[in-house]
Design a protein around this motif. Structure first.
Motif, PDB file in Angstrom:
ATOM      1  N   THR A   1       0.842  -1.196   0.000  1.00  0.00           N
ATOM      2  CA  THR A   1       0.000   0.000   0.000  1.00  0.00           C
ATOM      3  C   THR A   1       0.874   1.241   0.000  1.00  0.00           C
ATOM      4  O   THR A   1       1.949   1.251   0.597  1.00  0.00           O
ATOM      5  CB  THR A   1      -0.892   0.043   1.258  1.00  0.00           C
ATOM      6  N   ALA A   2       0.395   2.312  -0.640  1.00  0.00           N
ATOM      7  CA  ALA A   2       1.079   3.611  -0.574  1.00  0.00           C
ATOM      8  C   ALA A   2       0.236   4.641  -1.308  1.00  0.00           C
ATOM      9  O   ALA A   2      -0.678   4.282  -2.071  1.00  0.00           O
ATOM     10  CB  ALA A   2       2.477   3.536  -1.184  1.00  0.00           C
ATOM     11  N   PRO A   3       0.538   5.900  -1.112  1.00  0.00           N
ATOM     12  CA  PRO A   3      -0.047   6.910  -1.996  1.00  0.00           C
ATOM     13  C   PRO A   3       0.554   6.808  -3.385  1.00  0.00           C
ATOM     14  O   PRO A   3       1.696   6.365  -3.555  1.00  0.00           O
ATOM     15  CB  PRO A   3       0.330   8.233  -1.321  1.00  0.00           C
ATOM     16  N   VAL A   4      -0.226   7.180  -4.376  1.00  0.00           N
ATOM     17  CA  VAL A   4       0.300   7.344  -5.729  1.00  0.00           C
ATOM     18  C   VAL A   4       0.893   8.749  -5.786  1.00  0.00           C
ATOM     19  O   VAL A   4       0.165   9.738  -5.772  1.00  0.00           O
ATOM     20  CB  VAL A   4      -0.812   7.176  -6.784  1.00  0.00           C
ATOM     21  N   LEU A   5       2.204   8.847  -5.806  1.00  0.00           N
ATOM     22  CA  LEU A   5       2.865  10.151  -5.746  1.00  0.00           C
ATOM     23  C   LEU A   5       2.937  10.722  -7.159  1.00  0.00           C
ATOM     24  O   LEU A   5       3.849  10.430  -7.931  1.00  0.00           O
ATOM     25  CB  LEU A   5       4.256  10.014  -5.129  1.00  0.00           C
ATOM     26  N   GLY A   6       1.938  11.545  -7.492  1.00  0.00           N
ATOM     27  CA  GLY A   6       1.835  12.066  -8.840  1.00  0.00           C
ATOM     28  C   GLY A   6       2.169  13.541  -8.933  1.00  0.00           C
ATOM     29  O   GLY A   6       2.167  14.267  -7.932  1.00  0.00           O
ATOM     30  N   ALA A   7       2.442  13.993 -10.142  1.00  0.00           N
ATOM     31  CA  ALA A   7       2.779  15.400 -10.365  1.00  0.00           C
ATOM     32  C   ALA A   7       1.587  16.315 -10.148  1.00  0.00           C
ATOM     33  O   ALA A   7       1.753  17.519  -9.908  1.00  0.00           O
ATOM     34  CB  ALA A   7       3.319  15.575 -11.787  1.00  0.00           C
ATOM     35  N   GLU A   8       0.368  15.765 -10.191  1.00  0.00           N
ATOM     36  CA  GLU A   8      -0.834  16.582 -10.030  1.00  0.00           C
ATOM     37  C   GLU A   8      -1.232  16.753  -8.567  1.00  0.00           C
ATOM     38  O   GLU A   8      -2.213  17.443  -8.261  1.00  0.00           O
ATOM     39  CB  GLU A   8      -2.000  15.948 -10.808  1.00  0.00           C
ATOM     40  N   ASP A   9      -0.484  16.151  -7.645  1.00  0.00           N
ATOM     41  CA  ASP A   9      -0.800  16.283  -6.221  1.00  0.00           C
ATOM     42  C   ASP A   9      -0.684  17.745  -5.783  1.00  0.00           C
ATOM     43  O   ASP A   9       0.036  18.540  -6.410  1.00  0.00           O
ATOM     44  CB  ASP A   9       0.131  15.407  -5.394  1.00  0.00           C
ATOM     45  N   LEU A  10      -1.361  18.079  -4.697  1.00  0.00           N
ATOM     46  CA  LEU A  10      -1.536  19.486  -4.316  1.00  0.00           C
ATOM     47  C   LEU A  10      -0.498  19.944  -3.290  1.00  0.00           C
ATOM     48  O   LEU A  10      -0.330  19.308  -2.254  1.00  0.00           O
ATOM     49  CB  LEU A  10      -2.941  19.683  -3.743  1.00  0.00           C
ATOM     50  N   PRO A  11       0.201  21.066  -3.564  1.00  0.00           N
ATOM     51  CA  PRO A  11       1.208  21.559  -2.608  1.00  0.00           C
ATOM     52  C   PRO A  11       0.557  22.083  -1.335  1.00  0.00           C
ATOM     53  O   PRO A  11      -0.454  22.807  -1.379  1.00  0.00           O
ATOM     54  CB  PRO A  11       1.895  22.685  -3.390  1.00  0.00           C
ATOM     55  N   TYR A  12       1.148  21.704  -0.202  1.00  0.00           N
ATOM     56  CA  TYR A  12       0.602  22.115   1.094  1.00  0.00           C
ATOM     57  C   TYR A  12       1.664  21.910   2.176  1.00  0.00           C
ATOM     58  O   TYR A  12       2.172  20.802   2.363  1.00  0.00           O
ATOM     59  CB  TYR A  12      -0.648  21.288   1.426  1.00  0.00           C
ATOM     60  N   ARG A  13       2.057  22.983   2.853  1.00  0.00           N
ATOM     61  CA  ARG A  13       2.990  22.930   3.981  1.00  0.00           C
ATOM     62  C   ARG A  13       4.253  22.117   3.683  1.00  0.00           C
ATOM     63  O   ARG A  13       4.693  21.289   4.478  1.00  0.00           O
ATOM     64  CB  ARG A  13       2.292  22.365   5.221  1.00  0.00           C
ATOM     65  N   GLY A  14       4.810  22.331   2.535  1.00  0.00           N
ATOM     66  CA  GLY A  14       6.088  21.710   2.205  1.00  0.00           C
ATOM     67  C   GLY A  14       6.002  20.309   1.652  1.00  0.00           C
ATOM     68  O   GLY A  14       7.040  19.688   1.382  1.00  0.00           O
ATOM     69  N   ILE A  15       4.786  19.786   1.454  1.00  0.00           N
ATOM     70  CA  ILE A  15       4.632  18.481   0.825  1.00  0.00           C
ATOM     71  C   ILE A  15       3.633  18.615  -0.314  1.00  0.00           C
ATOM     72  O   ILE A  15       3.072  19.684  -0.543  1.00  0.00           O
ATOM     73  CB  ILE A  15       4.138  17.413   1.823  1.00  0.00           C
ATOM     74  N   LEU A  16       3.424  17.524  -1.026  1.00  0.00           N
ATOM     75  CA  LEU A  16       2.339  17.434  -2.003  1.00  0.00           C
ATOM     76  C   LEU A  16       1.336  16.417  -1.475  1.00  0.00           C
ATOM     77  O   LEU A  16       1.685  15.257  -1.218  1.00  0.00           O
ATOM     78  CB  LEU A  16       2.875  16.995  -3.368  1.00  0.00           C
ATOM     79  N   VAL A  17       0.095  16.848  -1.281  1.00  0.00           N
ATOM     80  CA  VAL A  17      -0.946  15.965  -0.751  1.00  0.00           C
ATOM     81  C   VAL A  17      -1.390  15.006  -1.857  1.00  0.00           C
ATOM     82  O   VAL A  17      -1.873  15.444  -2.898  1.00  0.00           O
ATOM     83  CB  VAL A  17      -2.159  16.769  -0.238  1.00  0.00           C
ATOM     84  N   PRO A  18      -1.227  13.696  -1.652  1.00  0.00           N
ATOM     85  CA  PRO A  18      -1.600  12.739  -2.712  1.00  0.00           C
ATOM     86  C   PRO A  18      -3.100  12.672  -2.903  1.00  0.00           C
ATOM     87  O   PRO A  18      -3.879  12.751  -1.946  1.00  0.00           O
ATOM     88  CB  PRO A  18      -1.042  11.407  -2.193  1.00  0.00           C
ATOM     89  N   LEU A  19      -3.494  12.511  -4.146  1.00  0.00           N
ATOM     90  CA  LEU A  19      -4.911  12.425  -4.483  1.00  0.00           C
ATOM     91  C   LEU A  19      -5.409  10.993  -4.576  1.00  0.00           C
ATOM     92  O   LEU A  19      -6.609  10.737  -4.476  1.00  0.00           O
ATOM     93  CB  LEU A  19      -5.178  13.135  -5.814  1.00  0.00           C
ATOM     94  N   ARG A  20      -4.479  10.052  -4.771  1.00  0.00           N
ATOM     95  CA  ARG A  20      -4.882   8.657  -4.905  1.00  0.00           C
ATOM     96  C   ARG A  20      -3.968   7.755  -4.087  1.00  0.00           C
ATOM     97  O   ARG A  20      -2.816   8.095  -3.811  1.00  0.00           O
ATOM     98  CB  ARG A  20      -4.847   8.223  -6.378  1.00  0.00           C
ATOM     99  N   PHE A  21      -4.495   6.597  -3.704  1.00  0.00           N
ATOM    100  CA  PHE A  21      -3.766   5.579  -2.971  1.00  0.00           C
ATOM    101  C   PHE A  21      -3.989   4.240  -3.661  1.00  0.00           C
ATOM    102  O   PHE A  21      -5.048   4.015  -4.249  1.00  0.00           O
ATOM    103  CB  PHE A  21      -4.260   5.487  -1.519  1.00  0.00           C
TER     104      PHE A  21
END
Length: 264
Positions: free
Chosen positions: A153-173
């Motif tokens: 299991t993991a997040p799908v770390l994609g380029a479309e993820d949203l920037p927030y507090r120094g990370i990118l919030v993943p949209l899919r897992f």
């Protein structure tokens, strides 16, 4: 310590990464599970856990979230990501999955490392029950093989993820479950999409968007080959073991409304 590749009596090595993703990955072994942490994204590229369903132990949950002291804090998405907002620290390796055998209490504690968390919009409700219950559904199916399952299991770390507090919030897992039946490796894959309700401005204000008519969290059973494409993980063995019929793999992703919709 860590994920055991021979746990299912068929050797299933830890899936690997290639290129830049491999160079940024830090392997962290815990009790009955392993995390491949992306040092740049500060989130897991992969978690892998061995589940012995016949030996699970009930232990108090606890809630001692903490950084992993073996690696620098700046590699980890720590408490500052989740403070004063509408994000949950979502377990990647589900808390109860590695909690079996003599080391059950240690395994329970190990799941509360920030390396095993990813930001998820609060309020999974029925969708959360479906997502976290998929392992149980596969365990029940695999009962003939002593209820042993390995889950990736993991997040799908994609380029479309949203920037927030120094990370990118993943949209899919994603989640892949593997087991042995009739001496043959079997596997199936799932993707959860939280994009309909993830808005960084609303997260900060503590007021997430209202759920759309189709539900805020959509869970799909998908071909493992497509998960390999999304993640860059080496999943060839699991692709070959995919229980989805080849004809179904050419169809659109199968949305699940309940665990009974899963094809095994």
């Amino acid at each position: 310590m860590g994920y055991a590749p021979d746990f299912l009596h068929v050797d299933v090595p830890l899936p690997g990464l290639e290129g830049e993703a491999a160079r940024a990955a830090e392997r962290l072994d815990y009790t009955h599970f392993t995390v491949l942490l992306d040092r740049d994204r500060r989130l897991a590229r992969l978690t892998a856990v061995n589940i012995d369903g016949a030996a699970l132990v009930d232990v108090p949950r606890g809630d001692d979230w903490r950084l992993d002291g073996r690696i620098p804090a700046e590699w980890q998405a720590g408490p500052e990501v989740y403070a004063r907002n509408d994000l949950d620290r979502g377990h990647l390796v589900r808390r109860r999955d590695p909690v079996w055998g003599e080391d059950a209490r240690k395994a329970n504690s190990d799941t509360f490392h920030y390396t095993n968390a990813a930001p998820q919009a609060s309020g999974f409700n029925q969708s959360e029950e479906l997502w976290v219950g998929l392992e149980d559904h596969v365990l029940a199916y695999a009962e003939a093989t002593d209820q042993r399952v390995s889950v990736f299991t993991a997040p799908v770390l994609g380029a479309e993820d949203l920037p927030y507090r120094g990370i990118l919030v993943p949209l899919r897992f994603f989640k892949i479950a593997a087991w042995v039946r009739g001496e043959q490796l079997r596997a199936t894959g799932f993707v959860l999409d939280q994009s309909p309700v993830v808005d960084v401005d609303e997260i900060e204000q503590g007021a997430m968007a209202e759920a759309p008519d189709l539900g805020p969290f959509r869970t799909f059973q998908v071909p493992i080959a497509e998960i390999a494409e999304l993640t860059g993980l080496g999943l060839a063995q699991l692709v070959e073991a995919d229980v989805l019929p080849r004809t179904a793999r050419a169809e659109p992703w199968r949305r699940l409304m309940s665990a009974d919709d899963v094809r095994l």
